[in-house]
Design an enzyme around this catalytic site. Structure first.
Site, PDB file in Angstrom:
ATOM      1  N   GLU A 273       0.837  -1.217   0.000  1.00 15.05           N
ATOM      2  CA  GLU A 273       0.000   0.000   0.000  1.00 15.05           C
ATOM      3  C   GLU A 273       0.869   1.262   0.000  1.00 15.05           C
ATOM      4  O   GLU A 273       0.770   2.084   0.907  1.00 15.05           O
ATOM      5  CB  GLU A 273      -0.902   0.005   1.243  1.00 15.05           C
ATOM      6  N   ARG A 276       3.312   7.623  -0.177  1.00 20.85           N
ATOM      7  CA  ARG A 276       4.334   8.663  -0.255  1.00 20.85           C
ATOM      8  C   ARG A 276       5.415   8.379  -1.307  1.00 20.85           C
ATOM      9  O   ARG A 276       5.833   9.270  -2.040  1.00 20.85           O
ATOM     10  CB  ARG A 276       5.007   8.784   1.124  1.00 20.85           C
ATOM     11  N   ARG A 312       2.129  19.955   6.234  1.00 20.73           N
ATOM     12  CA  ARG A 312       3.151  19.071   6.809  1.00 20.73           C
ATOM     13  C   ARG A 312       4.174  19.789   7.688  1.00 20.73           C
ATOM     14  O   ARG A 312       4.507  19.285   8.761  1.00 20.73           O
ATOM     15  CB  ARG A 312       3.845  18.244   5.720  1.00 20.73           C
ATOM     16  N   CYS A 342      -3.514  33.453   9.939  1.00 21.30           N
ATOM     17  CA  CYS A 342      -3.389  34.048  11.263  1.00 21.30           C
ATOM     18  C   CYS A 342      -3.150  32.984  12.321  1.00 21.30           C
ATOM     19  O   CYS A 342      -4.024  32.684  13.134  1.00 21.30           O
ATOM     20  CB  CYS A 342      -4.635  34.870  11.557  1.00 21.30           C
ATOM     21  N   TYR A 371       0.491  13.966   0.673  1.00 21.22           N
ATOM     22  CA  TYR A 371      -0.003  14.641   1.873  1.00 21.22           C
ATOM     23  C   TYR A 371       0.144  16.159   1.735  1.00 21.22           C
ATOM     24  O   TYR A 371       0.398  16.865   2.700  1.00 21.22           O
ATOM     25  CB  TYR A 371       0.690  14.081   3.130  1.00 21.22           C
TER      26      TYR A 371
END
Ligand SMILES: *Cc1c(COP(=O)(O)O)cnc(C)c1O
Length: 415
Positions: A273, A276, A312, A342, A371
């Site tokens: 699976e 990345r 990230r 902010c 991601y």
């Protein structure tokens, strides 16, 4: 193979100058390379060609339907974690029998949809989930193929938020509980246990934890075999790391060789699976410098991308290499690269040394394919960025930039 390279003094995505993409489509902009996606998928998948296997791309890494289509056309299956991801995978034309479904909180409707579609298997993460899947399957007069996600209690030595195979994590069942749960699955109508699954974490930079997990799972497999439970699939999850900075993760070939050696002759079909390792270095985030600002303690570079576009750095303190799209050759400076949101936690890099940049210049954040967009939000009512796919000389907008109308479209009184 590098498909994001400097040529003629400027960054290119395959054959297209990134500067031109920013001019045409605006910033912040996600730019993906089709050739890189293809190359990463093939390199990973072929590393396991010595054994029967199915590479299920982890949809959550980068979920754009065009990317799922591309990978599906190369033979990829999909690892999904929600009904929404099932919808995307099916819409992309990925055959249901190449879809596995992971996640600790699958709801009744999500289970029903996956059963109706006829997915390959559910990776079950608790006893209650097993009971629910069985009952939904019985309602539909179907039998759900399942694996249990076992938690091998191996430390992947990665960031705590992306460690998943430790005793204290919410994922999976420990080996003791798993045995009892397999026995239960064996007698329960509506489910058929056909696999064992584990996924110990993400961004692993060594294969040792994978092999330790595999050894523990294989020992457990022998126990199940002795109990008469007919396991045919072994799902090793995802997790192989990529170089963001100075990491030197193992090449898929090294991982593939070690796993193949251990599984040869078992007759098991291996499921992987990866997320990345396929998507991470297949995309960059392009942003424009809005202002520079010097305070007594820091030099800030304020850009038009923020934590809502790429979370990230804020969430995992992770590192993304940042470079000028068109290098100007100025002296280096220590800067914080920050967004307009902010929150003091809104930064893309802190205490980073990069060449001095000026208002209006473009910066690229590398390794942003995984991601990145998939974790983006509209926080501060910011419009989500556009995504473009470059393939050689051609560019396709695979997701338009959101508009103000998109921001309020679902809100009462907006019509
Ligand atoms: C996130 C996830 C993956 C993918 O992990 P990567 O580190 O991106 O390869 C695979 N399997 C499961 C169950 C996941 O949750």
């Amino acid at each position: 193979m590098h498909h994001f390279e400097y040529r003629n003094g400027e960054l290119h995505a395959e054959n297209v100058p990134v500067r031109k993409l920013a001019q045409e489509y605006g910033t912040p902009l996600y730019v993906y390379s089709s050739a890189t996606f293809t190359h990463h998928f093939k390199a990973f998948d072929s590393a396991f060609e010595g054994i029967q296997h199915l590479t299920c791309y982890s949809v959550k890494a980068c979920s754009n339907i065009n990317i799922l289509k591309l990978l599906g056309s190369l033979g990829a299956g999909m690892d999904i974690v929600s009904g929404g991801e099932l919808h995307r995978a099916l819409k992309a034309g990925v055959p249901a029998e190449r879809i596995v479904y992971s996640g600790v909180g699958k709801k009744h409707t999500e289970i029903r949809e996956a059963l109706e579609a006829g997915i390959l298997m559910f990776n079950v993460e608790s006893k209650q989930e097993l009971e629910r899947i069985a009952s939904v399957a019985r309602e539909l007069n179907k039998v759900a193929r399942i694996s249990l996600r076992v938690n091998p209690d191996v430390d992947p030595k990665t960031h705590p938020y992306i460690s998943t195979g430790l005793k204290k994590n919410k994922f999976g069942l420990d080996i003791e509980q798993s045995l009892a749960t397999y026995r239960r699955a064996g007698e329960l109508e509506g489910v058929e246990p056909i696999g064992i699954d584990c996924h110990i974490g993400s961004q692993l930079t060594s294969i040792e934890p994978f092999l330790e997990a595999l050894d523990r799972v294989m020992k457990f497999y022998e126990t199940l075999k002795a109990e008469g439970i007919n396991i045919r699939y072994l799902d090793l999850g995802g997790g192989l790391g990529i170089p963001y900075n100075t990491e030197e993760p193992p090449h898929p070939v090294e991982y593939g060789r070690a796993v193949t050696e251990r599984l040869k002759g078992t007759g098991l079909t291996l499921i992987l699976e990866p997320g990345r390792v396929i998507a991470g270095n297949s995309g960059i985030l392009v942003t424009e410098v809005v202002y520079t600002k010097d305070t007594p303690s820091k030099h800030f570079v304020i850009v038009d991308a923020a934590m809502n576009d790429l979370v990230r750095p804020s969430l995992y303190q992770s590192f993304h290499r940042i470079a000028e799209v068109v290098p100007q050759g100025r002296e280096q400076r220590d800067v914080d690269v920050v967004g307009p949101i902010c929150e003091s936690g809104d930064f893309l890099a802190q205490d980073r040394t990069i060449p001095a940049v000026e208002q209006g210049e473009l910066l690229a954040l590398f390794s942003a394919g995984a991601y990145g967009f998939s974790m983006s939000s509209q926080y501060n009512s910011r419009l989500r960025a556009a995504e473009v796919m470059v393939d050689g000389d051609t560019v396709k907008v695979i997701r338009k930039r959101e508009t103000y109308a998109d921001l309020t479209a679902l809100e009462e009184g907006s019509l």
